[in-house]
Design an enzyme around this catalytic site. Structure first.
Site, PDB file in Angstrom:
ATOM      1  N   LYS A  53       0.835  -1.205   0.000  1.00  0.00           N
ATOM      2  CA  LYS A  53       0.000   0.000   0.000  1.00  0.00           C
ATOM      3  C   LYS A  53       0.873   1.259   0.000  1.00  0.00           C
ATOM      4  O   LYS A  53       0.620   2.201  -0.755  1.00  0.00           O
ATOM      5  CB  LYS A  53      -0.944  -0.009   1.216  1.00  0.00           C
ATOM      6  CG  LYS A  53      -2.067  -1.034   1.073  1.00  0.00           C
ATOM      7  CD  LYS A  53      -2.840  -1.283   2.362  1.00  0.00           C
ATOM      8  CE  LYS A  53      -3.856  -2.402   2.131  1.00  0.00           C
ATOM      9  NZ  LYS A  53      -4.581  -2.817   3.343  1.00  0.00           N
ATOM     10  N   GLN A  97      -4.587  -1.344   9.606  1.00  0.00           N
ATOM     11  CA  GLN A  97      -4.579  -2.682   9.022  1.00  0.00           C
ATOM     12  C   GLN A  97      -5.229  -3.695   9.967  1.00  0.00           C
ATOM     13  O   GLN A  97      -4.930  -3.730  11.159  1.00  0.00           O
ATOM     14  CB  GLN A  97      -3.131  -3.097   8.689  1.00  0.00           C
ATOM     15  CG  GLN A  97      -2.995  -4.398   7.934  1.00  0.00           C
ATOM     16  CD  GLN A  97      -3.576  -4.350   6.518  1.00  0.00           C
ATOM     17  OE1 GLN A  97      -3.693  -3.302   5.907  1.00  0.00           O
ATOM     18  NE2 GLN A  97      -3.947  -5.490   6.000  1.00  0.00           N
ATOM     19  N   ASP A 120     -10.846   3.263   3.931  1.00  0.00           N
ATOM     20  CA  ASP A 120     -11.191   1.838   3.858  1.00  0.00           C
ATOM     21  C   ASP A 120     -12.697   1.650   3.677  1.00  0.00           C
ATOM     22  O   ASP A 120     -13.154   0.583   3.252  1.00  0.00           O
ATOM     23  CB  ASP A 120     -10.809   1.146   5.174  1.00  0.00           C
ATOM     24  CG  ASP A 120      -9.582   0.258   5.053  1.00  0.00           C
ATOM     25  OD1 ASP A 120      -9.315  -0.237   3.945  1.00  0.00           O
ATOM     26  OD2 ASP A 120      -8.915   0.055   6.084  1.00  0.00           O
TER      27      ASP A 120
HETATM   28  N1  GUN Z   1      -6.887  -6.558   6.100  1.00  0.00           N
HETATM   29  C1  GUN Z   1      -7.132  -7.271   4.980  1.00  0.00           C
HETATM   30  N2  GUN Z   1      -7.677  -6.471   4.026  1.00  0.00           N
HETATM   31  C2  GUN Z   1      -7.767  -5.239   4.577  1.00  0.00           C
HETATM   32  C3  GUN Z   1      -8.226  -3.986   4.083  1.00  0.00           C
HETATM   33  O1  GUN Z   1      -8.692  -3.838   2.942  1.00  0.00           O
HETATM   34  N3  GUN Z   1      -8.139  -2.936   4.953  1.00  0.00           N
HETATM   35  C4  GUN Z   1      -7.659  -3.074   6.205  1.00  0.00           C
HETATM   36  N4  GUN Z   1      -7.622  -1.990   6.987  1.00  0.00           N
HETATM   37  N5  GUN Z   1      -7.223  -4.226   6.686  1.00  0.00           N
HETATM   38  C5  GUN Z   1      -7.269  -5.299   5.874  1.00  0.00           C
END
Ligand code: GUN
Length: 287
Positions: A53, A97, A120
Site C-alpha cells: 500500500k 490494518q 477503507d
Molecule cells: N486486512 C485485509 N484487508 C484489509 C483492508 O482492505 N483494509 C484493512 N484496513 N485491513 C485489511
C-alpha cells in the site's frame, strides 16, 4: 469457449495513472494527498499488504506514512494515535490494518477514524452512506469489482447477481453496490442450503469466501461473468482464488484471474479513495 480475462493489473495501471495526474494537479495547488497506514503487531501477511500500500502511494505521487507498533500497544494508545491522525492536515486517509491483536476492539478503532478520512470505507457512517446512496467512501475490494464490471461495459440493470460471502468488508457492501446499479441481488453464505441452485441462476457471480473451489464449472450458467475475490494457497503453495479457474473459464464469458485480478484493484481503489478525500478538502467535493 474460453472466457475473456478481466486483467486487474492492466486496469489498475490505467486508474493509477489517472490518480497520479490528479494528485499532481492537487500538488500544484499546494495539497499533497496523504495516507497514513497503521500496523499493530507482526502478522506476516499484514506486513506485506501494508508495504504494498505504501509503495503504491509512492508510485502514484501520494504522501504516505507507515506507523508500526508492537503487538502490545494498548487500545487507548491506538485510539490516541488515530485521533492525532484525524487532526493532522497532511493526512487525508487513515487505514488501520486488520486484523488487530485480540486485546483491541477493531470496531472501536474503526469508529474512531474521522469518516472524512475513512478511506477503507469500514466506518458505520461509510456503510450507512453506501446503504442510503449518500456520498461516502466505498470499501476498496467491492469498489474494485464494480470498476472491473465497468471496464467491460457490463450493464447490471435487470441482471441477477449472486454474491457468495457476507463479510462487512466485501460481501455485504458488494451486494449494495450491485443493487445500486439495478441488479437483482442474492447473498449466499455458509448456511445457504443449495449454493449451486443459486449460482446457476446468476448472470454475475462474486466469490468472496476465502475457500478454494467454492465455485466450480457445474455451478456456472454459460456466459456468466465471474469475479474471484478469494486469496488462498493451493497444495503446491501457489496463490489461488475461491473459483476453480481452469474449469469455470470454459463456461464463463468473463473471469478475473488470481493473482492479477481483484487483488491489485483493492490497492488501486485505496489510492482513488485517498485522492478523493484530498480533493474534497481542496474543492469541497471530488472532481
Ligand atoms: N486486512 C485485509 N484487508 C484489509 C483492508 O482492505 N483494509 C484493512 N484496513 N485491513 C485489511
Amino acid at each position: 469457449m474460453s472466457a475473456q480475462l478481466i486483467d486487474g493489473n492492466a486496469l489498475s495501471q490505467q486508474l493509477r495513472r489517472d490518480v497520479a495526474a490528479r494528485a499532481q494537479a492537487l500538488k500544484a495547488r499546494g495539497i499533497t494527498p496523504g495516507l497514513a497506514v497503521v500496523l499493530v503487531g507482526d502478522n506476516p501477511a499484514s506486513q506485506v499488504y501494508v508495504r504494498n500500500k505504501v509503495k503504491a502511494c509512492e508510485d502514484a505521487g501520494l504522501h504516505s506514512v507507515l506507523e508500526k507498533y508492537d503487538a502490545s500497544l494498548s487500545e487507548v494508545d491506538l485510539l490516541t494515535r488515530v485521533e492525532s491522525l484525524n487532526q493532522d492536515p497532511s493526512i487525508h486517509g487513515i487505514l488501520v490494518q486488520l486484523p488487530l491483536p485480540a486485546h483491541i476492539d477493531s470496531q472501536k478503532i474503526i469508529e474512531a477514524i474521522s469518516p472524512g478520512k475513512d478511506v477503507d470505507g469500514f466506518h458505520v457512517a461509510s456503510a450507512g452512506a453506501l446503504m442510503t446512496g449518500m456520498p461516502g467512501f466505498w470499501p476498496c475490494t467491492p469498489y474494485g469489482c464494480m470498476k472491473m464490471l465497468e471496464s467491460i461495459d457490463y450493464n447490471l440493470r435487470g441482471k441477477h447477481a449472486v454474491v457468495i460471502g457476507r463479510s462487512n468488508i466485501v460481501g455485504k457492501p458488494m451486494a449494495l453496490m450491485l443493487l445500486q446499479q439495478n441488479a437483482t441481488v442474492t447473498i449466499c453464505h455458509s448456511a445457504t442450503p443449495n449454493l449451486k441452485t443459486m449460482t446457476l441462476q446468476a448472470d454475475v457471480i462474486v466469490a468472496a469466501v476465502g475457500k478454494r473451489n467454492v465455485l466450480t464449472a457445474d455451478m456456472v450458467k454459460p456466459g456468466a461473468v465471474v469475479l474471484d475475490v478469494g486469496m488462498n494457497r493451493n497444495d503446491e503453495g501457489k496463490l489461488c482464488g475461491d473459483v476453480d479457474f481452469e474449469g469455470v473459464k470454459q463456461v464463463a464469458s468473463f473471469i478475473t484471474p488470481v493473482p492479477g485480478g481483484v487483488g491489485p484493484m483493492t490497492i488501486t481503489m485505496l489510492l482513488v479513495n485517498t485522492l478523493a478525500a484530498a480533493e474534497t478538502i481542496a474543492h469541497g467535493s471530488p472532481v
